[in-house]
Design a protein around this motif. Structure first.
Motif, PDB file in Angstrom:
ATOM      1  N   ASP A  46       0.831  -1.204   0.000  1.00  0.00           N
ATOM      2  CA  ASP A  46       0.000   0.000   0.000  1.00  0.00           C
ATOM      3  C   ASP A  46       0.867   1.257   0.000  1.00  0.00           C
ATOM      4  O   ASP A  46       0.718   2.150  -0.842  1.00  0.00           O
ATOM      5  CB  ASP A  46      -0.909  -0.023   1.239  1.00  0.00           C
ATOM      6  CG  ASP A  46      -1.715   1.242   1.421  1.00  0.00           C
ATOM      7  OD1 ASP A  46      -1.124   2.291   1.749  1.00  0.00           O
ATOM      8  OD2 ASP A  46      -2.948   1.210   1.259  1.00  0.00           O
ATOM      9  N   LEU A  47       1.792   1.331   0.943  1.00  0.00           N
ATOM     10  CA  LEU A  47       2.588   2.546   1.114  1.00  0.00           C
ATOM     11  C   LEU A  47       3.601   2.755  -0.010  1.00  0.00           C
ATOM     12  O   LEU A  47       4.149   3.852  -0.165  1.00  0.00           O
ATOM     13  CB  LEU A  47       3.288   2.519   2.474  1.00  0.00           C
ATOM     14  CG  LEU A  47       2.329   2.610   3.677  1.00  0.00           C
ATOM     15  CD1 LEU A  47       3.076   2.423   4.987  1.00  0.00           C
ATOM     16  CD2 LEU A  47       1.584   3.938   3.670  1.00  0.00           C
ATOM     17  N   LYS A  48       3.816   1.732  -0.796  1.00  0.00           N
ATOM     18  CA  LYS A  48       4.724   1.880  -1.941  1.00  0.00           C
ATOM     19  C   LYS A  48       4.114   2.756  -3.028  1.00  0.00           C
ATOM     20  O   LYS A  48       4.826   3.459  -3.755  1.00  0.00           O
ATOM     21  CB  LYS A  48       5.059   0.490  -2.510  1.00  0.00           C
ATOM     22  CG  LYS A  48       6.164   0.499  -3.558  1.00  0.00           C
ATOM     23  CD  LYS A  48       6.533  -0.923  -3.958  1.00  0.00           C
ATOM     24  CE  LYS A  48       7.648  -0.916  -4.997  1.00  0.00           C
ATOM     25  NZ  LYS A  48       8.010  -2.291  -5.412  1.00  0.00           N
ATOM     26  N   HIS A  49       2.762   2.756  -3.123  1.00  0.00           N
ATOM     27  CA  HIS A  49       2.115   3.468  -4.229  1.00  0.00           C
ATOM     28  C   HIS A  49       0.966   4.405  -3.831  1.00  0.00           C
ATOM     29  O   HIS A  49       0.678   5.362  -4.547  1.00  0.00           O
ATOM     30  CB  HIS A  49       1.556   2.457  -5.242  1.00  0.00           C
ATOM     31  CG  HIS A  49       2.587   1.547  -5.817  1.00  0.00           C
ATOM     32  ND1 HIS A  49       3.600   1.995  -6.648  1.00  0.00           N
ATOM     33  CD2 HIS A  49       2.771   0.206  -5.684  1.00  0.00           C
ATOM     34  CE1 HIS A  49       4.355   0.969  -7.000  1.00  0.00           C
ATOM     35  NE2 HIS A  49       3.872  -0.126  -6.424  1.00  0.00           N
ATOM     36  N   ILE A  50       0.291   4.123  -2.736  1.00  0.00           N
ATOM     37  CA  ILE A  50      -0.956   4.850  -2.446  1.00  0.00           C
ATOM     38  C   ILE A  50      -0.710   6.099  -1.611  1.00  0.00           C
ATOM     39  O   ILE A  50       0.006   6.062  -0.607  1.00  0.00           O
ATOM     40  CB  ILE A  50      -1.971   3.925  -1.724  1.00  0.00           C
ATOM     41  CG1 ILE A  50      -2.388   2.785  -2.660  1.00  0.00           C
ATOM     42  CG2 ILE A  50      -3.208   4.712  -1.276  1.00  0.00           C
ATOM     43  CD1 ILE A  50      -3.302   1.755  -2.016  1.00  0.00           C
ATOM     44  N   TRP A  51      -1.316   7.205  -2.037  1.00  0.00           N
ATOM     45  CA  TRP A  51      -1.331   8.459  -1.287  1.00  0.00           C
ATOM     46  C   TRP A  51      -2.730   8.579  -0.690  1.00  0.00           C
ATOM     47  O   TRP A  51      -3.700   8.820  -1.384  1.00  0.00           O
ATOM     48  CB  TRP A  51      -1.037   9.623  -2.246  1.00  0.00           C
ATOM     49  CG  TRP A  51      -0.763  10.936  -1.577  1.00  0.00           C
ATOM     50  CD1 TRP A  51      -1.096  11.315  -0.326  1.00  0.00           C
ATOM     51  CD2 TRP A  51      -0.078  12.055  -2.167  1.00  0.00           C
ATOM     52  NE1 TRP A  51      -0.688  12.593  -0.068  1.00  0.00           N
ATOM     53  CE2 TRP A  51      -0.055  13.070  -1.179  1.00  0.00           C
ATOM     54  CE3 TRP A  51       0.495  12.295  -3.409  1.00  0.00           C
ATOM     55  CZ2 TRP A  51       0.528  14.321  -1.424  1.00  0.00           C
ATOM     56  CZ3 TRP A  51       1.076  13.532  -3.641  1.00  0.00           C
ATOM     57  CH2 TRP A  51       1.101  14.533  -2.663  1.00  0.00           C
ATOM     58  N   HIS A  52      -2.852   8.392   0.613  1.00  0.00           N
ATOM     59  CA  HIS A  52      -4.157   8.370   1.271  1.00  0.00           C
ATOM     60  C   HIS A  52      -4.720   9.785   1.466  1.00  0.00           C
ATOM     61  O   HIS A  52      -3.960  10.739   1.637  1.00  0.00           O
ATOM     62  CB  HIS A  52      -4.061   7.640   2.616  1.00  0.00           C
ATOM     63  CG  HIS A  52      -3.887   6.166   2.474  1.00  0.00           C
ATOM     64  ND1 HIS A  52      -4.948   5.292   2.401  1.00  0.00           N
ATOM     65  CD2 HIS A  52      -2.764   5.408   2.337  1.00  0.00           C
ATOM     66  CE1 HIS A  52      -4.496   4.064   2.254  1.00  0.00           C
ATOM     67  NE2 HIS A  52      -3.181   4.097   2.207  1.00  0.00           N
TER      68      HIS A  52
END
Length: 451
Positions: free
Chosen positions: A11-17
């Motif tokens: 998730d944290l490799k690609h997603i900007w929450h």
């Protein structure tokens, strides 16, 4: 490495929450949810969290509601989408008929959008173009309250007043007339919201009298400014606003996106003041938390100003690719069916009372509670540094955020607004679940303050 940790890393490799400082996720990674049922969400490790905020105020009837699941399945097997220009479909037609049955009297035409922000943009554009087409070309400005929140697109952001969200974008935004709005917790008139005459309306009145020739519309969140910290105010304010808008031919836009569909205790918050806005924007609970969909519901006078031969160029040339999406419409129809079949509004009266009683009993001995306020199925605890002076905590201390993390460990999703801990649960919540929700919230507050 367990499945949760693997997914968090991916998730944290690609997603900007959204609405996040991503650096926070280094020490507090996203909780990966695998399923939901009723008021609970369940993560990859099997831990459950009571969704006390209805997943950003959208969920009405619990996660994975069988009636809505079935309605979505039936529609998906018939028609997933079709262009909405020169075409239509039964779910959209049925939705319009059903929502007008429960909307304030006098609203009759509906324009579809994708989400709350797009509904606000549509209403602003329609109001502006309406006045241009009826010969009132000076009416080009909008009025919105301090602490207002109406969405994240540039027009919606322009009429919003929460600097946390829009300060950086001010060079991009259009100029808005912004009178001081109601602040009932720190009322400068020393009044009580339940017994006042909305004395604070004087600020709005002065602004409108001063600039009425230029004002196209006033946009307002009826009775409940959610993003501002669940600020609640008197219906008398809305009555006065409707009267002065009528006097000066100003459109009244009611942003019922968060407040609508029973959140305040009535189907729409405008009902408390017995007024009909010129535009009503709805979204969020419209599809019970399932799919993006919004509506702008308006009076005939707006529609009539656009109805003419094509060559007059009076058309409203605004569209979204997924306008009138059949899946969203079918879910919205079932949402309204549930309201009617299960008498939701009346059933919520008892639940709302139980939430209020439960919270008031548990916060009595906490010296940092400035106020508990409740309107329908929305309750808010405002935490302060000093009860006497009502001095707030420094926002940099992130008091609400720290309490939020404690509550998550205990199994309740709160997601506070600054120093405000609030409850906006799905309507299917039981008394036992209300007890758990409020116990955890109060225990988390006490744990943070070491009480």
């Amino acid at each position: 490495m367990n499945k949760m940790k693997q997914l968090q890393e991916r998730d944290l490799k690609h997603i900007w929450h959204p609405c996040s400082q991503m650096k926070d996720y280094e020490t507090f990674p996203p909780i990966v949810i695998k399923k939901g049922e009723g008021v609970f969400l369940e993560d990859m490790n099997g831990k459950k969290y009571l969704d006390a905020v209805s997943s950003w105020w959208v969920n009405m009837f619990g996660h994975s509601n069988q009636r809505i699941n079935d309605a979505l399945y039936r529609q998906a097997n018939k028609l997933e989408h079709a262009i909405f220009a020169n075409f239509s479909h039964e779910p959209a037609i049925e939705l319009c008929e059903k929502i007008l049955e429960v909307s304030p009297k006098g609203l009759s035409k509906i324009f579809f959008g994708d989400n709350g922000s797009s509904a606000v943009e549509i209403a602003l554009k329609l109001s502006f173009q309406y006045h241009q087409q009826i010969g009132k070309s000076k009416k080009t400005r909008f009025v919105a309250l301090t602490d207002a929140y109406h969405g994240e697109t540039i027009g919606a952001l322009s009429v919003s007043g929460c600097e946390l969200y829009n300060k950086i974008f001010k060079p991009l935004m259009f100029d808005v007339i912004r009178p001081t709005g109601p602040d009932c917790f720190r009322c400068p008139y020393n009044k009580d919201r339940k017994h006042c005459d909305a004395e604070c309306f004087e600020h709005m009145e002065k602004a409108i009298i001063s600039d009425h020739e230029e004002i196209s519309a006033v946009i307002i969140e009826p009775l409940l400014q959610c993003a501002a910290g669940m600020k609640m105010y008197s219906p008398i304010y809305l009555k006065k606003l409707r009267e002065i808008c009528d006097k000066y031919d100003i459109n009244l836009i009611a942003d019922e996106i968060a407040a609508g569909f029973g959140r305040t205790g009535k189907m729409f918050a405008c009902e408390y003041a017995e007024i009909t806005p010129d535009f009503m924007c709805v979204s969020k609970g419209l599809t019970a938390g399932y799919l993006p969909l919004s509506l702008v519901i308006m009076k005939d006078k707006i529609y009539d100003a656009f109805y003419d031969d094509y060559t007059t160029l009076k058309s409203f040339l605004h569209s979204h690719s997924y306008t009138g999406n059949p899946l969203g419409c079918a879910v919205a129809v079932e949402t309204l069916n549930i309201f009617k079949d299960e008498d939701i509004i009346n059933k919520n009266i008892e639940k709302a009372r139980y939430i209020e009683k439960s919270v008031l009993e548990k916060i009595k001995d906490i010296p940092y509670v400035g106020e508990y306020r409740q309107l329908g199925m929305v309750g808010a605890i405002e935490l302060v540094k000093d009860q006497e002076s009502k001095e707030p905590f420094d926002w940099k201390d992130r008091v609400g955020y720290q309490i939020y993390k404690i509550a998550l460990e205990k199994g309740v999703l709160l997601r506070p607004l600054g120093n405000i801990i609030y409850f906006m649960p799905p309507y299917v919540i039981t008394k036992k679940e209300i007890d758990f929700m409020t116990d955890v919230a109060i225990d988390s507050i006490k744990e943070y303050f070491k009480l």
